[in-house]
Design a protein around this motif. Sequence first.
Motif, PDB file in Angstrom:
ATOM      1  N   TYR A   1      44.388  90.096  33.820  1.00 52.45           N
ATOM      2  CA  TYR A   1      44.901  90.463  32.501  1.00 52.45           C
ATOM      3  C   TYR A   1      46.222  91.188  32.694  1.00 52.45           C
ATOM      4  O   TYR A   1      46.339  92.061  33.544  1.00 52.45           O
ATOM      5  CB  TYR A   1      43.891  91.340  31.760  1.00 52.45           C
ATOM      6  CG  TYR A   1      42.593  90.619  31.507  1.00 52.45           C
ATOM      7  CD1 TYR A   1      42.379  89.954  30.309  1.00 52.45           C
ATOM      8  CD2 TYR A   1      41.602  90.572  32.476  1.00 52.45           C
ATOM      9  CE1 TYR A   1      41.195  89.269  30.076  1.00 52.45           C
ATOM     10  CE2 TYR A   1      40.413  89.895  32.254  1.00 52.45           C
ATOM     11  CZ  TYR A   1      40.219  89.248  31.054  1.00 52.45           C
ATOM     12  OH  TYR A   1      39.050  88.573  30.829  1.00 52.45           O
ATOM     13  N   PHE A   2      47.215  90.824  31.887  1.00 51.99           N
ATOM     14  CA  PHE A   2      48.565  91.359  32.016  1.00 51.99           C
ATOM     15  C   PHE A   2      49.013  91.958  30.697  1.00 51.99           C
ATOM     16  O   PHE A   2      48.792  91.384  29.634  1.00 51.99           O
ATOM     17  CB  PHE A   2      49.529  90.231  32.422  1.00 51.99           C
ATOM     18  CG  PHE A   2      50.961  90.650  32.527  1.00 51.99           C
ATOM     19  CD1 PHE A   2      51.437  91.284  33.658  1.00 51.99           C
ATOM     20  CD2 PHE A   2      51.849  90.411  31.480  1.00 51.99           C
ATOM     21  CE1 PHE A   2      52.766  91.658  33.753  1.00 51.99           C
ATOM     22  CE2 PHE A   2      53.176  90.778  31.567  1.00 51.99           C
ATOM     23  CZ  PHE A   2      53.638  91.413  32.708  1.00 51.99           C
ATOM     24  N   GLY A   3      49.646  93.109  30.777  1.00 49.99           N
ATOM     25  CA  GLY A   3      50.254  93.736  29.608  1.00 49.99           C
ATOM     26  C   GLY A   3      51.578  94.346  30.019  1.00 49.99           C
ATOM     27  O   GLY A   3      51.738  94.811  31.150  1.00 49.99           O
ATOM     28  N   LYS A   4      52.550  94.323  29.114  1.00 44.91           N
ATOM     29  CA  LYS A   4      53.876  94.838  29.455  1.00 44.91           C
ATOM     30  C   LYS A   4      54.410  95.675  28.311  1.00 44.91           C
ATOM     31  O   LYS A   4      54.356  95.265  27.149  1.00 44.91           O
ATOM     32  CB  LYS A   4      54.829  93.672  29.730  1.00 44.91           C
ATOM     33  CG  LYS A   4      56.219  94.094  30.111  1.00 44.91           C
ATOM     34  CD  LYS A   4      57.104  92.890  30.343  1.00 44.91           C
ATOM     35  CE  LYS A   4      58.545  93.336  30.485  1.00 44.91           C
ATOM     36  NZ  LYS A   4      59.463  92.217  30.477  1.00 44.91           N
ATOM     37  N   GLY A   5      54.884  96.860  28.656  1.00 42.00           N
ATOM     38  CA  GLY A   5      55.562  97.726  27.710  1.00 42.00           C
ATOM     39  C   GLY A   5      57.025  97.811  28.074  1.00 42.00           C
ATOM     40  O   GLY A   5      57.529  97.020  28.875  1.00 42.00           O
TER      41      GLY A   5
ATOM     42  N   VAL B   1      51.189  96.380  33.292  1.00 40.72           N
ATOM     43  CA  VAL B   1      49.828  96.700  33.723  1.00 40.72           C
ATOM     44  C   VAL B   1      49.088  95.404  33.993  1.00 40.72           C
ATOM     45  O   VAL B   1      49.062  94.511  33.152  1.00 40.72           O
ATOM     46  CB  VAL B   1      49.087  97.517  32.641  1.00 40.72           C
ATOM     47  CG1 VAL B   1      47.669  97.819  33.082  1.00 40.72           C
ATOM     48  CG2 VAL B   1      49.834  98.789  32.314  1.00 40.72           C
ATOM     49  N   VAL B   2      48.509  95.311  35.181  1.00 39.86           N
ATOM     50  CA  VAL B   2      47.711  94.154  35.558  1.00 39.86           C
ATOM     51  C   VAL B   2      46.321  94.647  35.914  1.00 39.86           C
ATOM     52  O   VAL B   2      46.166  95.583  36.690  1.00 39.86           O
ATOM     53  CB  VAL B   2      48.322  93.403  36.761  1.00 39.86           C
ATOM     54  CG1 VAL B   2      47.451  92.234  37.174  1.00 39.86           C
ATOM     55  CG2 VAL B   2      49.730  92.929  36.445  1.00 39.86           C
ATOM     56  N   THR B   3      45.300  94.023  35.323  1.00 38.62           N
ATOM     57  CA  THR B   3      43.917  94.340  35.648  1.00 38.62           C
ATOM     58  C   THR B   3      43.304  93.095  36.268  1.00 38.62           C
ATOM     59  O   THR B   3      43.367  92.009  35.694  1.00 38.62           O
ATOM     60  CB  THR B   3      43.131  94.758  34.391  1.00 38.62           C
ATOM     61  OG1 THR B   3      43.820  95.848  33.765  1.00 38.62           O
ATOM     62  CG2 THR B   3      41.722  95.190  34.748  1.00 38.62           C
ATOM     63  N   MET B   4      42.741  93.273  37.472  1.00 38.95           N
ATOM     64  CA  MET B   4      42.204  92.152  38.237  1.00 38.95           C
ATOM     65  C   MET B   4      40.829  92.513  38.783  1.00 38.95           C
ATOM     66  O   MET B   4      40.541  93.680  39.023  1.00 38.95           O
ATOM     67  CB  MET B   4      43.115  91.840  39.435  1.00 38.95           C
ATOM     68  CG  MET B   4      44.542  91.541  39.084  1.00 38.95           C
ATOM     69  SD  MET B   4      45.532  91.245  40.547  1.00 38.95           S
ATOM     70  CE  MET B   4      44.961  89.624  40.976  1.00 38.95           C
TER      71      MET B   4
ATOM     72  N   MET C   1      52.750  99.199  37.147  1.00 37.99           N
ATOM     73  CA  MET C   1      54.001  99.047  37.875  1.00 37.99           C
ATOM     74  C   MET C   1      55.188  99.237  36.942  1.00 37.99           C
ATOM     75  O   MET C   1      55.096  98.913  35.755  1.00 37.99           O
ATOM     76  CB  MET C   1      54.088  97.634  38.478  1.00 37.99           C
ATOM     77  CG  MET C   1      52.930  97.260  39.353  1.00 37.99           C
ATOM     78  SD  MET C   1      52.917  95.492  39.737  1.00 37.99           S
ATOM     79  CE  MET C   1      52.229  94.834  38.220  1.00 37.99           C
ATOM     80  N   THR C   2      56.272  99.708  37.478  1.00 36.29           N
ATOM     81  CA  THR C   2      57.507  99.806  36.716  1.00 36.29           C
ATOM     82  C   THR C   2      58.033  98.393  36.471  1.00 36.29           C
ATOM     83  O   THR C   2      58.056  97.568  37.383  1.00 36.29           O
ATOM     84  CB  THR C   2      58.562 100.621  37.499  1.00 36.29           C
ATOM     85  OG1 THR C   2      58.008 101.882  37.832  1.00 36.29           O
ATOM     86  CG2 THR C   2      59.820 100.814  36.691  1.00 36.29           C
TER      87      THR C   2
ATOM     88  N   GLU D   1      54.728  87.575  33.431  1.00 37.12           N
ATOM     89  CA  GLU D   1      53.306  87.708  33.754  1.00 37.12           C
ATOM     90  C   GLU D   1      53.033  87.198  35.166  1.00 37.12           C
ATOM     91  O   GLU D   1      52.313  87.824  35.935  1.00 37.12           O
ATOM     92  CB  GLU D   1      52.474  86.927  32.747  1.00 37.12           C
ATOM     93  CG  GLU D   1      50.993  87.013  32.995  1.00 37.12           C
ATOM     94  CD  GLU D   1      50.168  86.338  31.924  1.00 37.12           C
ATOM     95  OE1 GLU D   1      48.949  86.181  32.154  1.00 37.12           O
ATOM     96  OE2 GLU D   1      50.706  85.964  30.857  1.00 37.12           O
ATOM     97  N   ASN D   2      53.630  86.072  35.527  1.00 36.26           N
ATOM     98  CA  ASN D   2      53.383  85.486  36.853  1.00 36.26           C
ATOM     99  C   ASN D   2      53.825  86.394  37.987  1.00 36.26           C
ATOM    100  O   ASN D   2      53.087  86.580  38.950  1.00 36.26           O
ATOM    101  CB  ASN D   2      54.074  84.129  36.981  1.00 36.26           C
ATOM    102  CG  ASN D   2      53.380  83.056  36.189  1.00 36.26           C
ATOM    103  OD1 ASN D   2      52.219  83.204  35.825  1.00 36.26           O
ATOM    104  ND2 ASN D   2      54.086  81.977  35.905  1.00 36.26           N
ATOM    105  N   ASN D   3      55.035  86.973  37.897  1.00 42.17           N
ATOM    106  CA  ASN D   3      55.453  87.817  39.012  1.00 42.17           C
ATOM    107  C   ASN D   3      54.762  89.181  38.969  1.00 42.17           C
ATOM    108  O   ASN D   3      54.581  89.814  39.994  1.00 42.17           O
ATOM    109  CB  ASN D   3      56.976  87.912  39.156  1.00 42.17           C
ATOM    110  CG  ASN D   3      57.686  88.520  37.986  1.00 42.17           C
ATOM    111  OD1 ASN D   3      57.141  89.346  37.264  1.00 42.17           O
ATOM    112  ND2 ASN D   3      58.922  88.098  37.777  1.00 42.17           N
ATOM    113  N   GLY D   4      54.312  89.630  37.804  1.00 44.13           N
ATOM    114  CA  GLY D   4      53.525  90.857  37.727  1.00 44.13           C
ATOM    115  C   GLY D   4      52.184  90.686  38.408  1.00 44.13           C
ATOM    116  O   GLY D   4      51.737  91.548  39.179  1.00 44.13           O
TER     117      GLY D   4
END
Length: 103
Positions: A41-45, A50-53, A70-71, A78-81
């Motif tokens: 799961y990916f979220g970006k501000g 934020v990645v939850t795995m 991560m900054t 999403e892919n590189n995160g």
Amino acid sequence: KIFGVNGKDPVPRIVASDNESKIGEPGGDVEKKCIEKGGSYFGKGSELAVVTMPLHDRNGDTVGAVRVEMTTFVGQTENNGIARATRIVKTMEARISSAKELY
């Protein structure tokens, strides 16, 4: 943060964090889904991604979930995160042989 489910309580709780006072706090729906169904799961501000795995033991069984914050950078996708977080989670998984080691 590392989330795990212990005993009869179905709510994932923080079992490891860089902030010791957070240990024992409940996780949310994302962590629960991650443990039960797998997937990332990916979220970006504006400043954080934020990645939850899922976190797996040596047999490949899901024993918890990891939230990596991560900054962000210009061009963050999403892919590189997820790729950045995967390297971190794989390092953690190499140290875990069973769910008992989380507790």
